[in-house]
Design a protein around this motif. Structure first.
Motif, PDB file in Angstrom:
ATOM      1  N   UNK A 143       0.827  -1.199   0.000  1.00  0.00           N
ATOM      2  CA  UNK A 143       0.000   0.000   0.000  1.00  0.00           C
ATOM      3  C   UNK A 143       0.868   1.258   0.000  1.00  0.00           C
ATOM      4  N   UNK A 144       2.001   1.203   0.742  1.00  0.00           N
ATOM      5  CA  UNK A 144       2.888   2.356   0.806  1.00  0.00           C
ATOM      6  C   UNK A 144       3.621   2.557  -0.520  1.00  0.00           C
ATOM      7  N   UNK A 145       4.064   1.471  -1.117  1.00  0.00           N
ATOM      8  CA  UNK A 145       4.721   1.560  -2.421  1.00  0.00           C
ATOM      9  C   UNK A 145       3.759   2.103  -3.467  1.00  0.00           C
ATOM     10  N   UNK A 146       2.497   1.642  -3.394  1.00  0.00           N
ATOM     11  CA  UNK A 146       1.485   2.125  -4.339  1.00  0.00           C
ATOM     12  C   UNK A 146       1.199   3.615  -4.120  1.00  0.00           C
ATOM     13  N   UNK A 147       1.103   4.023  -2.850  1.00  0.00           N
ATOM     14  CA  UNK A 147       0.876   5.433  -2.536  1.00  0.00           C
ATOM     15  C   UNK A 147       2.040   6.288  -3.047  1.00  0.00           C
ATOM     16  N   UNK A 148       3.258   5.827  -2.826  1.00  0.00           N
ATOM     17  CA  UNK A 148       4.456   6.532  -3.292  1.00  0.00           C
ATOM     18  C   UNK A 148       4.404   6.713  -4.819  1.00  0.00           C
ATOM     19  N   UNK A 149       4.085   5.648  -5.524  1.00  0.00           N
ATOM     20  CA  UNK A 149       3.997   5.709  -6.988  1.00  0.00           C
ATOM     21  C   UNK A 149       2.866   6.597  -7.472  1.00  0.00           C
ATOM     22  N   UNK A 150       1.738   6.553  -6.790  1.00  0.00           N
ATOM     23  CA  UNK A 150       0.590   7.375  -7.172  1.00  0.00           C
ATOM     24  C   UNK A 150       0.906   8.860  -7.009  1.00  0.00           C
ATOM     25  N   UNK A 151       1.539   9.209  -5.896  1.00  0.00           N
ATOM     26  CA  UNK A 151       1.911  10.612  -5.686  1.00  0.00           C
ATOM     27  C   UNK A 151       2.930  11.045  -6.736  1.00  0.00           C
ATOM     28  N   UNK A 152       3.906  10.182  -7.016  1.00  0.00           N
ATOM     29  CA  UNK A 152       4.926  10.513  -8.031  1.00  0.00           C
ATOM     30  C   UNK A 152       4.281  10.723  -9.398  1.00  0.00           C
ATOM     31  N   UNK A 153       3.313   9.874  -9.749  1.00  0.00           N
ATOM     32  CA  UNK A 153       2.606  10.046 -11.020  1.00  0.00           C
ATOM     33  C   UNK A 153       1.785  11.331 -11.030  1.00  0.00           C
ATOM     34  N   UNK A 154       1.233  11.710  -9.880  1.00  0.00           N
ATOM     35  CA  UNK A 154       0.509  12.977  -9.774  1.00  0.00           C
ATOM     36  C   UNK A 154       1.435  14.158 -10.018  1.00  0.00           C
ATOM     37  N   UNK A 155       2.664  14.066  -9.496  1.00  0.00           N
ATOM     38  CA  UNK A 155       3.657  15.113  -9.737  1.00  0.00           C
ATOM     39  C   UNK A 155       3.946  15.224 -11.229  1.00  0.00           C
ATOM     40  N   UNK A 156       4.085  14.064 -11.883  1.00  0.00           N
ATOM     41  CA  UNK A 156       4.371  14.067 -13.318  1.00  0.00           C
ATOM     42  C   UNK A 156       3.256  14.779 -14.087  1.00  0.00           C
ATOM     43  N   UNK A 157       2.013  14.466 -13.776  1.00  0.00           N
ATOM     44  CA  UNK A 157       0.879  15.099 -14.466  1.00  0.00           C
ATOM     45  C   UNK A 157       0.886  16.609 -14.214  1.00  0.00           C
ATOM     46  N   UNK A 159       3.387  18.467 -13.340  1.00  0.00           N
ATOM     47  CA  UNK A 159       4.564  19.089 -13.968  1.00  0.00           C
ATOM     48  C   UNK A 159       4.294  19.378 -15.439  1.00  0.00           C
ATOM     49  N   UNK A 160       3.599  18.464 -16.129  1.00  0.00           N
ATOM     50  CA  UNK A 160       3.250  18.715 -17.527  1.00  0.00           C
ATOM     51  C   UNK A 160       2.243  19.868 -17.641  1.00  0.00           C
ATOM     52  N   UNK A 161       1.289  19.930 -16.723  1.00  0.00           N
ATOM     53  CA  UNK A 161       0.330  21.052 -16.707  1.00  0.00           C
ATOM     54  C   UNK A 161       1.088  22.357 -16.448  1.00  0.00           C
ATOM     55  N   UNK A 162       2.007  22.335 -15.491  1.00  0.00           N
ATOM     56  CA  UNK A 162       2.815  23.508 -15.152  1.00  0.00           C
ATOM     57  C   UNK A 162       3.630  23.978 -16.363  1.00  0.00           C
ATOM     58  N   UNK A 163       4.289  23.050 -17.031  1.00  0.00           N
ATOM     59  CA  UNK A 163       5.095  23.410 -18.212  1.00  0.00           C
ATOM     60  C   UNK A 163       4.199  23.965 -19.319  1.00  0.00           C
ATOM     61  N   UNK A 164       3.056  23.337 -19.544  1.00  0.00           N
ATOM     62  CA  UNK A 164       2.118  23.829 -20.558  1.00  0.00           C
ATOM     63  C   UNK A 164       1.614  25.220 -20.233  1.00  0.00           C
ATOM     64  N   UNK A 165       1.303  25.461 -18.954  1.00  0.00           N
ATOM     65  CA  UNK A 165       0.836  26.788 -18.534  1.00  0.00           C
ATOM     66  C   UNK A 165       1.938  27.833 -18.725  1.00  0.00           C
TER      67      UNK A 165
END
Length: 188
Positions: A143-157, A159-165
């Motif tokens: 569950x912790x590994x999944x949470x870590x990965x989910x948050x990291x993927x949220x950062x990626x999304x 970051x792309x929104x931030x760069x586009x903006x």
């Protein structure tokens, strides 16, 4: 937040408008590019959970601590007090964007402030959950590994929104915001 009225369509910028001023100090710029490099490495290049992935996480943790401290004692546009995104400021910017009267800000605009603070919080959460996976108490907890990965993927999304903006805002205000994060300078 320092807002500057946008120039009217078709106007030729004066000599004063072509001048630049220092907005982003070296600490802010170094933080930004360390985070860009670290996220690129840990999301796309380095193997999850291995030595260099963890070292990169510790670099991010250190950068976050320094940036938070700098947010209280740093230069004008680095301070949190300069860009605290109140609900009123955020709504004003959204309505100004809708009716085409959006103001230009020297530092972070209200929506960029929300993005920056959200990304910093998610980066801190990723560092924390990544560190927790190395502790005996949480070793192998899926569950912790999944949470870590989910948050990291949220950062990626985000970051792309931030760069586009940043690209859209560069076009709208006729200034290269990405380059300003390299040089530290923006149009006066």
């Amino acid at each position: 937040m320092t807002a500057i009225s946008s120039k009217k369509e078709g106007q030729v910028p004066s000599d004063a408008a072509r001048q630049t001023i220092r907005v982003w100090d070296p600490v802010v710029r170094l933080f930004h590019w360390i985070i860009v490099a670290a996220c690129t490495l840990n999301l796309f290049i380095l193997e999850e959970g291995k030595y260099w992935h963890r070292i990169t996480g510790y670099v991010v943790a250190t950068a976050i601590v320094i940036r938070i401290l700098w947010g209280f004692v740093g230069t004008k546009h680095a301070r949190f007090s300069d860009f605290l995104p109140t609900p009123r400021r955020v709504m004003e910017q959204i309505f100004d964007m809708i009716d085409g009267s959006e103001r230009r800000y020297l530092g972070h605009n209200p929506l960029a402030s929300v993005m920056m603070l959200l990304l910093m919080a998610l980066l801190a959460a990723t560092v924390l959950t990544g560190w927790m996976t190395t502790l005996d108490a949480f070793w192998g907890e899926k569950w912790l590994e999944k949470l870590h990965g989910t948050i990291a993927n949220g950062i990626m999304v985000l970051a792309f929104v931030h760069a586009g903006a940043a690209i859209i805002e560069s076009w709208r205000h006729r200034e290269n915001l990405v380059w300003s994060m390299v040089t530290g300078r923006k149009r006066a």
